[in-house]
Motif scaffolding. Sequence first.
Motif, short mmCIF file in Angstrom:
data_model
loop_
_atom_site.label_atom_id
_atom_site.label_comp_id
_atom_site.label_asym_id
_atom_site.label_seq_id
_atom_site.Cartn_x
_atom_site.Cartn_y
_atom_site.Cartn_z
N GLN A 1 117.35 19.90 27.70
CA GLN A 1 118.61 19.39 27.00
C GLN A 1 119.60 18.89 28.29
N VAL A 2 119.01 18.92 29.24
CA VAL A 2 120.02 18.40 30.35
C VAL A 2 119.84 16.85 30.49
N LYS A 3 120.93 16.55 31.37
CA LYS A 3 121.17 14.99 31.39
C LYS A 3 119.88 14.53 32.68
N SER A 4 119.92 15.40 33.75
CA SER A 4 118.70 15.05 34.63
C SER A 4 118.14 16.27 34.86
N GLN A 5 116.39 16.15 34.61
CA GLN A 5 115.68 17.32 35.04
C GLN A 5 115.51 17.34 36.59
N THR A 6 115.51 16.48 37.22
CA THR A 6 115.15 16.60 38.68
C THR A 6 116.63 17.38 39.41
N ASN A 7 117.79 17.04 38.77
CA ASN A 7 118.87 17.60 39.49
C ASN A 7 119.02 19.07 39.08
N ALA A 8 118.66 19.34 37.77
CA ALA A 8 118.89 20.72 37.15
C ALA A 8 117.55 21.65 38.08
N TYR A 9 116.64 20.98 38.02
CA TYR A 9 115.39 21.83 38.80
C TYR A 9 116.09 22.11 40.41
N LYS A 10 116.77 21.29 40.79
CA LYS A 10 117.11 21.63 42.24
C LYS A 10 118.25 22.79 41.99
N VAL A 11 119.11 22.74 40.92
CA VAL A 11 120.18 23.74 40.70
C VAL A 11 119.48 25.07 40.61
N LEU A 12 118.60 25.16 39.60
CA LEU A 12 117.56 26.19 39.26
C LEU A 12 116.82 26.70 40.64
N THR A 13 116.72 26.10 41.54
CA THR A 13 115.84 26.39 42.69
C THR A 13 116.76 27.49 43.70
N LYS A 14 118.19 27.18 43.28
CA LYS A 14 118.77 28.05 44.12
C LYS A 14 118.87 29.59 43.67
N TYR A 15 118.37 29.86 42.38
CA TYR A 15 118.16 31.03 41.77
C TYR A 15 116.79 31.55 41.67
N LYS A 16 116.03 30.98 42.70
CA LYS A 16 114.39 31.38 42.32
C LYS A 16 113.93 32.62 42.46
N ASP A 17 114.89 33.54 43.16
CA ASP A 17 114.59 34.86 43.18
C ASP A 17 114.63 35.82 42.02
N ASN A 18 115.20 35.07 41.12
CA ASN A 18 115.34 35.58 39.70
C ASN A 18 114.56 34.37 38.42
N VAL A 19 114.77 33.31 38.76
CA VAL A 19 114.23 32.39 37.87
C VAL A 19 112.88 32.02 38.27
N LYS A 20 112.06 32.68 37.76
CA LYS A 20 110.62 32.42 38.46
C LYS A 20 109.91 31.25 37.83
N ARG A 21 110.18 30.65 36.44
CA ARG A 21 109.37 29.55 36.22
C ARG A 21 110.37 28.84 34.95
N ILE A 22 110.08 27.85 34.72
CA ILE A 22 111.07 26.81 33.72
C ILE A 22 109.81 26.36 32.65
N LEU A 23 110.41 26.63 31.53
CA LEU A 23 109.73 26.32 30.30
C LEU A 23 110.03 25.01 29.77
N THR A 24 109.29 23.94 29.81
CA THR A 24 109.69 22.72 29.55
C THR A 24 108.44 21.61 29.00
N SER A 25 108.99 20.69 28.16
CA SER A 25 108.13 19.81 27.83
C SER A 25 108.56 18.24 28.44
N GLY A 26 109.14 18.29 29.43
CA GLY A 26 109.62 17.33 30.12
C GLY A 26 110.67 16.50 29.73
N GLY A 27 111.32 17.00 28.87
CA GLY A 27 112.54 16.42 28.20
C GLY A 27 112.18 15.61 27.14
N LYS A 28 111.13 15.77 26.53
CA LYS A 28 110.63 15.12 25.21
C LYS A 28 110.20 16.27 24.05
#
Length: 229
Positions: free
Chosen positions: A125-152
Amino acid sequence: MKIEVITLNAADTLQAQEFGADRVELVSAMNEGGLTPSYGTLKNVLQSVTIPVQVMVRPHSFGFVYDEKDWNTIKEDISIIQELGGNRIVFGAVTKDGEIDEQLLEKVIHHAPNIDISFHRAFDQVKSQTNAYKVLTKYKDNVKRILTSGGKDRADQAMDELRSLVQLSHELDGPSILVGSGVSPDNLATLHEHIGASEYHIGSGVRVNKDFNQLLDKSKINQARDILK
């Protein structure tokens, strides 16, 4: 390569373990896109199986923008999961502007510092998955994986986008990309050849008649495992 299967109760989850699933996502109310399971379901499942159980933490089906009352529910649900012996959740939150809700994510991590998080399809649901991924990388000690269908709606509609996300995950050494939505043994080979992910999330695709009201289909799980060998 890992296969994660959606399960709804203890019998389901025991079956998934017996049939060779690597991990499960435990949810309730699939007709609403998946909500937090009940206390009784959590207790029975977490006491019954040895494979990893990612527990859906989603207080309602009205989107992924949460307020303080929602946070109070989320916090209590996470506490109960941990009290029952679980330490893995499926969670995601975005702002009204289509950004990752970092403030709420940080609250979750502060409340449960050792929690293993799959950030779920709120990511779609985010505007930019690339930017959102970079944000979540900051929390990678806890956010181990991202479930996604590529925005579709379905993964097979966004194979190029998913491949780019997988490449980005390697470049940034961030959360892994868990490919989901519409994944089944029928299209898994094509998806994997094009996307090259290390984890795939399968729901109705490994059910009898592709129906969540039916049992898991051992032959379909075996087929998926064979494809990823």
